[in-house]
Design a protein around this motif. Structure first.
Motif, PDB file in Angstrom:
ATOM      1  N   ARG A 180       1.502 -12.225  -0.331  1.00 28.50           N
ATOM      2  CA  ARG A 180       1.717 -11.918   1.073  1.00 28.50           C
ATOM      3  C   ARG A 180       1.987 -12.935   1.845  1.00 28.50           C
ATOM      4  N   HIS A 203       2.608   2.145  -1.243  1.00 25.69           N
ATOM      5  CA  HIS A 203       1.120   2.382  -1.135  1.00 25.69           C
ATOM      6  C   HIS A 203       0.565   1.503   0.041  1.00 25.69           C
ATOM      7  N   THR A 204      -0.473   1.569   0.652  1.00 25.24           N
ATOM      8  CA  THR A 204      -1.117   0.977   1.651  1.00 25.24           C
ATOM      9  C   THR A 204      -2.095  -0.021   0.888  1.00 25.24           C
ATOM     10  N   LYS A 240      -3.384  -4.254   1.339  1.00 26.24           N
ATOM     11  CA  LYS A 240      -3.920  -5.075   2.397  1.00 26.24           C
ATOM     12  C   LYS A 240      -2.857  -5.281   3.551  1.00 26.24           C
ATOM     13  N   THR A 241      -1.563  -4.641   3.075  1.00 23.54           N
ATOM     14  CA  THR A 241      -0.519  -4.635   4.461  1.00 23.54           C
ATOM     15  C   THR A 241      -0.111  -3.135   4.157  1.00 23.54           C
ATOM     16  N   PRO A 242       0.755  -2.729   5.170  1.00 18.60           N
ATOM     17  CA  PRO A 242       1.369  -1.341   5.095  1.00 18.60           C
ATOM     18  C   PRO A 242       2.518  -1.289   4.001  1.00 18.60           C
ATOM     19  N   PRO A 243       2.998  -0.313   3.605  1.00 17.22           N
ATOM     20  CA  PRO A 243       3.905  -0.178   2.615  1.00 17.22           C
ATOM     21  C   PRO A 243       5.403  -0.795   3.040  1.00 17.22           C
ATOM     22  N   CYS A 244       6.024  -1.096   2.120  1.00 14.76           N
ATOM     23  CA  CYS A 244       7.305  -1.808   2.541  1.00 14.76           C
ATOM     24  C   CYS A 244       8.428  -0.703   2.752  1.00 14.76           C
ATOM     25  N   GLU A 296       7.938   1.748   4.361  1.00 14.28           N
ATOM     26  CA  GLU A 296       7.560   2.295   5.813  1.00 14.28           C
ATOM     27  C   GLU A 296       8.368   1.256   6.744  1.00 14.28           C
TER      28      GLU A 296
END
Length: 365
Positions: free
Chosen positions: A49, A78-79, A81-85, A87
């Protein structure tokens, strides 16, 4: 070459920069193009990440609106440790996503493409899919079969020996070949040896001469952990990770001693008096490893080959002969017929200094 092929090839080259650096995540590359010009690019960061897409989007800024994103694997939906790519791509205003193939991770597989299409983003797949599948083969193996990709490296004399009869082996190959080996180490999540190699060579198993890199995990496969505590691995275990894969019968005091040095102790099933190769790789896959670089010794190499657990062979051959009394690179495998021997397909032959490097891949079925 079409624009899609050219930009995807660029993204794949970027993604390869993350190999060995971003496990347990895949090494993904991303290129953002608007009106024929690259406005953003990125690849999975060390440790996994941030992902490639948000890095490329950050570089592109407002230029991402209406642009095309070339991503070497289906964007995550999917969410974690970080938001979905997916999105992030939508919010940035990306109009089109080109990705070679779907992610086999069930949390993502098909869902990323479906999300993008449902939000009006054009999706094109299949561009350089075979190349991307090869780059992500270790990640796919971990997801689908629970084990990492295994590269077996051997540095031999012309007649296939790794040392003289007295054990002298430094150096059969030249400095250019040794530098290339360090580069290969850097492109894998872990470097693995057997106990015999750890005892005979007292190796450091680190990457040297390639700048600041995330050092590979150093794995020793030893049923009884019969490796000296007065070794470079033990003395540096708190600096860079050392994992001891051992049989359950290894002495408790030995396990405790290595743990006190900072090593991680991972038990493994035993078969025929040796660590079971399939179980060994399952242990490593369970820890998140996707690519393992095995540097011997002969018995570990033989067990992996006999179990059909080697995916790639990398050989460095030097122009000298050591004779039948020299030590072979691979131990006894019990092969009586040629049809029983594992065969590989030649991928590459390259001159490296005064030596020859050759790469072989297990046939795809």
């Amino acid at each position: 070459m079409s624009d899609d092929l050219r930009h995807m090839a660029h993204a794949l080259r970027l993604g390869r920069r993350g190999m060995g650096q971003c496990w347990p995540n895949p090494a993904v590359g991303c290129v953002i193009v608007k009106e024929g010009r690259v406005v953003g690019r990125g690849w999975t960061a060390p440790g996994g990440r941030p992902h490639a897409e948000p890095q490329a989007l950050a570089m592109a800024g407002e230029a991402a609106r209406g642009a095309t994103a070339y991503v070497t694997l289906e964007p995550c939906a999917h969410t974690g440790k970080t938001p979905p790519c997916t999105e992030a791509l939508r919010k940035a205003g990306i109009a089109r996503v080109v990705a070679p193939l779907a992610d086999s991770d069930p949390r993502v597989s098909g869902k990323g493409f479906a999300y993008l299409r449902s939000h009006g983003i054009e999706v094109t797949t299949g561009i350089l899919a075979a190349e991307a599948a090869r780059d992500h083969a270790g990640f796919f193996l971990k997801v689908e079969r629970g084990r990492p990709w295994v590269t077996l490296k051997l540095a031999n004399s012309f007649d296939g020996r790794i040392a003289t009869a007295t054990g002298e082996s430094q150096w059969i190959t030249g400095p250019e070949a040794r530098r290339a080996v360090h580069g290969l180490r850097a492109a894998h999540d872990a470097v693995m040896v057997g106990a015999g190699t750890a005892r005979a060579d007292d190796p450091a198993l680190t990457v040297r001469g390639w700048g600041q890199v995330r050092q590979p995990v150093r794995v020793v496969a030893s049923r009884l952990i019969d490796v000296p505590l007065m070794s470079r691995l033990a003395s540096t275990a708190r600096d860079e990770p050392v994992w001891m894969i051992h049989g359950r019968e290894a002495a408790a005091m030995t396990r405790k001693a290595w743990a006190s040095c900072g090593a991680r102790l991972l038990p493994c099933d035993v078969s025929g008096g040796r660590l079971d190769p399939e179980a060994l790789l399952s242990v490593l896959g369970g820890q998140g490893l996707t690519r393992v670089f095995c540097e011997g010794g002969g018995q570990l190499a033989a067990s992996l080959l006999a179990a059909d657990m080697v995916d790639e062979l990398v050989g460095f051959t030097a122009g000298l002969a050591l004779g039948a009394e020299g030590r072979p690179g691979v131990g006894a495998m019990g092969v009586d017929r040629l049809s029983e021997a594992p065969r590989f397909v030649l991928e590459e032959t390259t001159r490296v200094g005064e030596d020859v490097m050759h790469r072989w891949i297990r046939p795809r079925v």
